[in-house]
Each structure stands twice: as structure tokens, then as C-alpha cells.
Design an enzyme around this catalytic site. Structure first.
Site, PDB file in Angstrom:
ATOM      1  N   HIS A 159      52.496  35.083  43.168  1.00  0.00           N
ATOM      2  CA  HIS A 159      51.692  36.235  43.564  1.00  0.00           C
ATOM      3  C   HIS A 159      51.931  36.894  45.161  1.00  0.00           C
ATOM      4  CE1 HIS A 159      48.212  38.944  44.166  1.00  0.00           C
ATOM      5  NE2 HIS A 159      47.807  38.635  42.887  1.00  0.00           N
ATOM      6  N   ASP A 382      58.000  47.930  26.789  1.00  0.00           N
ATOM      7  CA  ASP A 382      58.878  48.066  25.447  1.00  0.00           C
ATOM      8  C   ASP A 382      60.451  47.477  25.797  1.00  0.00           C
ATOM      9  OD1 ASP A 382      60.591  48.451  23.191  1.00  0.00           O
ATOM     10  OD2 ASP A 382      60.006  50.819  23.356  1.00  0.00           O
TER      11      ASP A 382
END
Length: 445
Positions: A159, A382
Site C-alpha cells: 500500500h 482482461d
């Protein structure tokens, strides 16, 4: 709870395809990154099977996809070179090209069976890899095969360098490379602003903000709101909201208000007493600064604004939604832009002090934290074998959190909520909640 067994097939480091130049070996984070806690956020994507019919072809198909992922990670790391390094201190990454950590595994069930009723403990145990096993890697991937040929891709990044918008930038670039579009002129490239945006403070260099990992027993559950139920919620508050705010409530605001209200009511059920409650909601600062930062800015450009329910009368739904919007507008108009420019360090440290003072002076207040992933294009992830059927991020660190995401149809909202186990049992029976939400339905519903 369903039975499931997993097996690790391989583990390896993946280095950048082009070594990082010597002049980029030390990367200084921004002050916003420096004060952010160092932990790994996660996101798991589930993909249905390709056209495979036999066990052999399932294995070959998985092997081919895995190879494609590994090659595309290597190329992507050359663009996102700090993610191939190791965190040196709270404000510095050693860009040493030690690389990402990649794990292949397989499970003994079909994807459709697992997604009929997702189990978050099983996701943690069988589809994610902990940062402790990855020798400090900032970028961790676990790629898992189901018996039917479906796959899960779990991504975990530190993070310190990636809030959700930065993770989306990484995913857009990585999927573009994986689909073979790396020579396309529209390929996404990251903006590593780091210390150029806002230099870290030397007096803070040894430590990050602490992350209070909850020692209490808490559970995570999923609550799904269809588009029609969200419209019903909006109808409850719209008239008064328009009158006061001259605009319309958002779907995130009405869903979040209901969840927060029901959580506060649940805590009163448990203790017999109403306790004041504060909700901290994360805001993406990129578009709220002047001039705005690019969407591709890597790092932590988020800050929470707060809304407080001091009394039970504050829990009226339309009142909560209106106060949420007022607090949001006030933050945008008075605070967001102070985090940029010469006065930013003082403004930021002042805002941190103000938040700490508030919590110190209200020790008995219940604290909730919310983030929204709605409208982020996560369902466009994708890699070359189609879009995911579902994605999820599992919180294994703290209670009293609410994370909102689009449903696969993109017109509803699913909420991932953590509460202590006793409270969750009561929350799941809340009649007002159950008018609008379905508890952890099948992904295929």
C-alpha cells in the site's frame, strides 16, 4: 463450509525484463506515502474456463496462461520499476530488481461450485499468498487453477505505493501487455510523482503510520444491493436531499448510510446503550486538487473525511445522507487542495493532529472506515482470456470496515463489511437491512 484442498505447484521471483538504470535505484516516496501504513492490499479475480474438455488440456491451458502472466509481469515491472524493489524505510524504496513473487497453485473443486456461495476464509487460505512468504516483495501474484479450467488471479501490492486508483493503473498496463498490446500507443504508463509531488519528512523517516490490526475476533460478510433496491433507498431520501443540497444522492451514499445506520443499531442491541459513531470515508484526491493530478499518479492520493452520528436521531436515513454530502463538499472545498504546494506539509500534519485530537477526546466513540471501488473499471481486467466473472478484496486486518464495489452487472452494489462475530450475527438479522440487501448470494444469481 465446503471442503477444499489446494496444492502449491511452484514459487519464483520474476525480475523486470529491462534492468532498472542506476540513476533510478533509490526511489523516494511522497509524504502521503510516508505516513501511510506498510501493508499489502489484495484483489482476487475469478475467470471462467476457456474451451477445454480434458484434464490434460486444462493443465496445458493453465500452463499457457501462467507463462503469459509471468512474461507480462516481467515486462510490466520495467515500467513499474519500484514494485520490483524492496521497501528500505517508510519513505524509500531500494529499486534493486529483486522482483515480484509469483506462486502457481491448484484446487480440487470447480469454480462454479466455489462461486455459488463464496467463502472468504477459503479465499484467504487457498487463493492468496501472504507477504511474509515473499521475501519482502512489493508485488505478489498467486495464480490458481480449478478442476474445470477456471482460474483465479490474486494480486497483492504494498500500500506504500498503490492505493486503489494506482492499482487500476497497474492492472490496465499489465493487462495491455498480457494481451499483446504493449506496442500500442495508448498503453498506460505510470506517473511516479513521489518526492516531486510532496517530499517526505526526514524526522518521520524511521517509521510508517501504524496499522492497528484487530486482536478481536471479527468476521467478513457480503451484502448485495440490486439496482432496483438502490432506487427504493434513493426514493426515501431524494425529496429532502434535493431541497437542501440542490442535487441528487448517489447510490454509494444511500447504501453506505443504510449499512452504517444498521451497524450502529446493532452495537446498541449488543450493549443496550447507544454509542456515538464516526464514519471515515476515503476520497481520491487526484481530481480534487488544482491543477488535478493524472489518473496514472502512483502512490497514495487518498484522504478520509468524517461524518459523526452523535445521537440516535442522527440515524434517520435522509439526515445521514445529507450530512455525508455536506461533509464531503466541505472537505473538497476547504481541505483537498491544501495538500498540494508549499503549505501542504503543514496542512497534512495539521489534519493528522486534528484527527488524533478528535479520537483522543472521544475515546468511547465507535469508529467505522469506508472505501468505495464503485466506477473503477475492475471488471475490465482482461489478460487475454476474457473478463472476470467476479472480483473481491478480503480484509483480514480490522473490524468496523465497509468496502463498496460494483456488482458484475455494474448497476448494483456489493458491500463487504467486517464486524465482531457477535455483532455480525445480529446485523444479519436486521429487518431494515434485509428489505434491501441479500446476504452473500451466488455470483451467478
Amino acid at each position: 463450509m465446503m471442503e477444499i484442498k489446494s496444492e502449491i505447484i511452484s514459487r519464483q521471483a520474476i525480475k523486470p525484463s529491462i534492468p532498472t538504470p542506476p540513476e533510478l535505484k533509490t526511489f523516494k516516496l511522497s509524504l502521503l506515502d510516508q505516513i501511510s501504513p506498510s501493508f499489502h492490499g489484495n484483489m482476487t479475480f475469478f475467470y471462467p474456463a476457456s474451451n477445454v474438455t480434458t484434464i490434460v488440456s486444462v493443465a496445458d491451458d493453465f500452463s499457457e496462461k501462467s507463462k503469459r502472466l509471468q512474461e507480462s509481469i516481467s515486462k510490466t515491472l520495467s515500467l513499474f520499476y519500484p514494485l520490483a524493489g524492496r521497501l528500505q524505510d517508510s519513505a524509500t524504496i531500494d529499486c534493486n530488481d529483486d522482483g515480484a513473487f509469483f506462486v502457481e497453485s491448484k484446487v480440487n473443486i470447480q469454480l462454479s461450485k466455489f462461486l455459488t456461495q463464496p467463502d472468504f476464509n477459503l479465499i484467504m487460505d487457498h487463493f492468496m499468498t501472504t507477504s511474509e512468504l515473499s521475501t519482502g516483495a512489493m508485488f505478489i501474484v498467486r495464480f490458481t487453477s480449478f478442476t474445470c479450467g477456471g482460474v483465479a488471479m490474486s494480486l497483492s501490492t504494498n500500500h506504500k505505493l498503490t492505493d486503489l486508483a494506482a492499482l487500476v493503473t497497474l492492472l490496465r498496463s499489465w493487462t495491455s501487455v498480457s494481451r499483446g498490446l504493449s506496442d500500442d500507443p495508448v498503453t498506460i504508463t505510470p506517473d511516479f510523482m513521489g518526492e516531486k509531488f510532496l517530499a517526505p519528512r526526514d524526522e518521520l523517516s524511521a517509521t510508517s503510520a501504524s496499522l492497528n490490526i484487530s486482536s478481536e475476533k471479527f468476521v467478513l460478510n457480503r451484502f448485495v444491493f440490486s439496482a432496483s433496491k438502490i432506487e427504493e433507498l434513493k426514493a426515501q431520501v431524494e425529496q429532502e436531499f434535493q431541497k437542501q443540497m440542490q442535487s441528487y444522492p448517489s447510490r454509494v451514499e444511500v447504501v453506505l448510510a443504510l449499512l452504517w445506520k444498521c451497524a450502529v443499531v446493532t452495537k446498541k442491541q449488543k450493549t443496550g446503550l447507544f454509542t456515538p459513531s464516526v464514519l471515515f470515508q476515503a476520497v481520491n484526491l487526484r481530481k480534487r486538487m488544482s491543477p488535478p493530478l493524472p489518473d496514472t499518479a502512483m502512490g497514495n492520493f487518498i484522504w478520509p473525511f468524517m461524518v459523526v452520528a452523535w445521537e440516535e436521531k442522527d440515524l434517520e436515513l435522509k439526515e445521514m445522507v445529507i450530512r455525508m454530502r455536506k461533509s464531503f463538499n466541505e472537505f473538497n472545498n476547504t481541505k483537498a487542495n491544501t495538500f498540494r504546494g508549499a503549505g501542504a506539509p503543514l496542512a497534512m500534519m495539521g489534519a493528522l493532529k486534528e484527527r488524533a485530537e478528535f479520537l483522543k477526546n472521544n475515546r468511547n466513540i465507535d469508529v467505522f472506515k469506508c472505501s468505495s471501488w464503485c466506477k473503477f473499471p475492475l471488471y475490465d481486467t482482461d489478460f487475454g482470456w476474457g473478463k472476470p466473472i467476479w472480483h473481491v478484496s478480503v480484509n483480514k486486518m480490522s473490524s468496523n470496515t465497509i468496502a463498496l464495489a460494483d456488482t458484475p452487472s455494474r448497476d448494483g452494489i456489493e458491500a463487504l463489511l467486517t464486524l465482531d462475530d457477535e455483532e455480525m450475527a445480529l446485523f444479519e438479522q436486521n429487518e431494515e437491512l434485509l428489505k434491501y440487501a441479500i446476504i452473500n448470494p451466488s455470483i451467478y444469481a
